[in-house]
Write an enzyme that holds these catalytic residues in place. Structure first.
Site, PDB file in Angstrom:
ATOM      1  N   TYR A  34      23.747  51.780  44.449  1.00 10.41           N
ATOM      2  CA  TYR A  34      22.645  51.177  43.714  1.00 10.41           C
ATOM      3  C   TYR A  34      21.969  50.094  44.523  1.00 10.41           C
ATOM      4  O   TYR A  34      22.443  49.702  45.590  1.00 10.41           O
ATOM      5  CB  TYR A  34      23.145  50.628  42.374  1.00 10.41           C
ATOM      6  CG  TYR A  34      23.912  49.325  42.439  1.00 10.41           C
ATOM      7  CD1 TYR A  34      25.218  49.272  42.928  1.00 10.41           C
ATOM      8  CD2 TYR A  34      23.337  48.132  42.019  1.00 10.41           C
ATOM      9  CE1 TYR A  34      25.918  48.074  42.982  1.00 10.41           C
ATOM     10  CE2 TYR A  34      24.032  46.931  42.061  1.00 10.41           C
ATOM     11  CZ  TYR A  34      25.318  46.903  42.550  1.00 10.41           C
ATOM     12  OH  TYR A  34      26.005  45.716  42.608  1.00 10.41           O
ATOM     13  N   LYS A 149      26.858  49.330  48.928  1.00 12.99           N
ATOM     14  CA  LYS A 149      26.527  48.849  47.571  1.00 12.99           C
ATOM     15  C   LYS A 149      26.880  49.940  46.565  1.00 12.99           C
ATOM     16  O   LYS A 149      26.001  50.641  46.026  1.00 12.99           O
ATOM     17  CB  LYS A 149      25.056  48.410  47.485  1.00 12.99           C
ATOM     18  CG  LYS A 149      24.807  47.420  46.348  1.00 12.99           C
ATOM     19  CD  LYS A 149      23.531  46.640  46.544  1.00 12.99           C
ATOM     20  CE  LYS A 149      23.138  45.781  45.348  1.00 12.99           C
ATOM     21  NZ  LYS A 149      24.100  44.757  44.963  1.00 12.99           N
ATOM     22  N   GLU A 181      32.766  36.473  50.046  1.00 13.13           N
ATOM     23  CA  GLU A 181      31.468  36.339  49.365  1.00 13.13           C
ATOM     24  C   GLU A 181      31.752  36.081  47.897  1.00 13.13           C
ATOM     25  O   GLU A 181      32.905  35.917  47.502  1.00 13.13           O
ATOM     26  CB  GLU A 181      30.635  37.612  49.555  1.00 13.13           C
ATOM     27  CG  GLU A 181      31.289  38.870  49.019  1.00 13.13           C
ATOM     28  CD  GLU A 181      30.445  40.139  49.211  1.00 13.13           C
ATOM     29  OE1 GLU A 181      29.216  40.051  49.348  1.00 13.13           O
ATOM     30  OE2 GLU A 181      31.045  41.232  49.194  1.00 13.13           O
ATOM     31  N   LEU A 205      28.902  42.453  51.350  1.00 19.60           N
ATOM     32  CA  LEU A 205      27.624  43.152  51.217  1.00 19.60           C
ATOM     33  C   LEU A 205      26.600  42.392  52.072  1.00 19.60           C
ATOM     34  O   LEU A 205      26.504  41.172  51.966  1.00 19.60           O
ATOM     35  CB  LEU A 205      27.168  43.161  49.759  1.00 19.60           C
ATOM     36  CG  LEU A 205      25.904  43.992  49.563  1.00 19.60           C
ATOM     37  CD1 LEU A 205      26.265  45.471  49.499  1.00 19.60           C
ATOM     38  CD2 LEU A 205      25.147  43.575  48.325  1.00 19.60           C
TER      39      LEU A 205
HETATM   40  N1  PDD Z   1      24.354  41.718  43.614  1.00 24.76           N
HETATM   41  N2  PDD Z   1      27.408  40.391  47.442  1.00 24.76           N
HETATM   42  C1  PDD Z   1      27.633  41.161  46.371  1.00 24.76           C
HETATM   43  C2  PDD Z   1      29.017  41.667  46.122  1.00 24.76           C
HETATM   44  C3  PDD Z   1      26.567  41.480  45.504  1.00 24.76           C
HETATM   45  O1  PDD Z   1      26.794  42.274  44.439  1.00 24.76           O
HETATM   46  C4  PDD Z   1      25.268  40.947  45.758  1.00 24.76           C
HETATM   47  C5  PDD Z   1      24.088  41.248  44.888  1.00 24.76           C
HETATM   48  C6  PDD Z   1      25.089  40.136  46.889  1.00 24.76           C
HETATM   49  C7  PDD Z   1      23.755  39.547  47.244  1.00 24.76           C
HETATM   50  O2  PDD Z   1      22.891  40.538  47.774  1.00 24.76           O
HETATM   51  P1  PDD Z   1      21.296  40.413  47.627  1.00 24.76           P
HETATM   52  O3  PDD Z   1      20.914  39.108  48.200  1.00 24.76           O
HETATM   53  O4  PDD Z   1      20.787  41.550  48.434  1.00 24.76           O
HETATM   54  O5  PDD Z   1      20.968  40.509  46.164  1.00 24.76           O
HETATM   55  C8  PDD Z   1      26.178  39.892  47.719  1.00 24.76           C
HETATM   56  C9  PDD Z   1      23.284  42.155  42.752  1.00 24.76           C
HETATM   57  C10 PDD Z   1      22.238  41.115  42.494  1.00 24.76           C
HETATM   58  C11 PDD Z   1      23.896  42.737  41.495  1.00 24.76           C
HETATM   59  O6  PDD Z   1      24.818  43.526  41.630  1.00 24.76           O
HETATM   60  O7  PDD Z   1      23.421  42.434  40.390  1.00 24.76           O
END
Ligand code: PDD
Length: 285
Positions: A34, A149, A181, A205
């Site tokens: 996703y 992801k 993270e 991620l």
């Molecule tokens: N999550 N690390 C993890 C495990 C994440 O699920 C996310 C983002 C990030 C940050 O990535 P980005 O800056 O590209 O949003 C880091 C999204 C927002 C979610 O699952 O809702």
């Protein structure tokens, strides 16, 4: 409020009525990937970077990309318009599709399932922005391909729920005494005026917001390092921040109830936040 509109395999309709079959491998096996893309005033931020990460996630789990970059941009643009524009969290998911029955091996020639919808962008409240948020540290019990992801999020959900139950906004995940993270964010620490964040590898991620912030900080001459972050180091950092598409760059005021630095968002956070807002204004207006 008009009813939210969703996209499911070429069809548009009300989100509340959107359906995929029980035999979909996303539902049965979490066999899918996703993306979450933020949109401001109807325009997506860093859409190309999100779609590049989607392509990579799909390739790593050996799925084809059902759409070209241009088709994705058209589809998501229409989705935002159908939902009235504004500030949105755009969600898209691609699964390996629905086969004739349940089984672990990949079925051959199965069309993927593509779903997209959006919700209001749940940005941090003014209070969270001004005061910072609390986080907890929990063991990182995830698999060793956190760079994908994937829709399989149970370890992240358990960590998020534990944080929520302790009145915290996020759980920081700890592997071998290193903070990898957040459960749904990347992590930054400020130590002696230098901003440090863990390197991109299989343990995290590769956050689009993370990369953007590093680019903005470097451009502004702020010293940054991509390197492993020890939990002990994080606990004594002057500032800690988390980044994500829905949080932008959010200051952490407490880790496990203990204040970070002065227990309030620090000066480099204010700088990072301003750089981020300025970037949005430049590219979106
Ligand atoms: N999550 N690390 C993890 C495990 C994440 O699920 C996310 C983002 C990030 C940050 O990535 P980005 O800056 O590209 O949003 C880091 C999204 C927002 C979610 O699952 O809702």
């Amino acid at each position: 409020m008009t009813e939210p509109v969703a996209y499911v395999n070429g069809q548009w309709g009300p989100l509340a009525q959107a359906r995929v079959p029980v035999l979909d491998r996303g539902f049965l096996l979490a066999d899918g990937v996703y993306e979450v893309i933020p949109a401001y005033a109807g325009r997506m931020l860093r859409a190309d970077e999100h779609l590049a990460r989607l392509e990579r996630s799909l390739a790593e789990v050996r799925m084809g990309n059902p759409h070209t970059r241009a088709q994705w941009l058209d589809l998501l643009g229409r989705l935002i318009r159908e939902n009235g524009g504004g500030d949105k969290m755009v969600y898209l998911q691609v699964t390996r599709g629905a086969a004739a029955g349940r089984g672990h091996p990949f079925p051959e020639n199965l069309p993927p399932t593509v779903v997209a919808f959006c919700q209001p962008l749940p940005l941090p409240s003014a209070e969270m922005r001004e005061d910072g948020v609390g986080v907890i540290a929990v063991p990182d019990i995830r698999w060793s391909r956190c760079d994908i992801k994937a829709i399989a999020l149970l370890p992240n959900l358990l960590a998020t729920q534990a944080a929520k139950e302790q009145g915290c906004n996020e759980a920081l995940l700890v592997r071998d005494d290193r903070v990898t993270e957040g459960a749904s964010s990347n992590v930054f620490a400020v130590l002696d005026g230098t901003v440090a964040t863990p390197p991109k590898n299989n343990e995290i991620l590769p956050g689009v917001t993370r990369d953007l912030l590093l680019e903005l900080l470097r451009g502004a001459g702020v010293p940054v390092q991509e390197r492993p972050l020890g939990l002990a180091e994080l606990r004594r950092a002057d500032e800690v921040w988390i980044t994500s598409s829905t949080r932008e760059v959010l200051a952490v005021a407490r880790v496990d109830g203990q204040p970070v630095g002065a227990g309030r968002p620090g000066p480099l956070h204010a700088r990072a936040w301003a750089l981020f807002q300025d970037y949005k204004r430049r590219v979106l207006i």
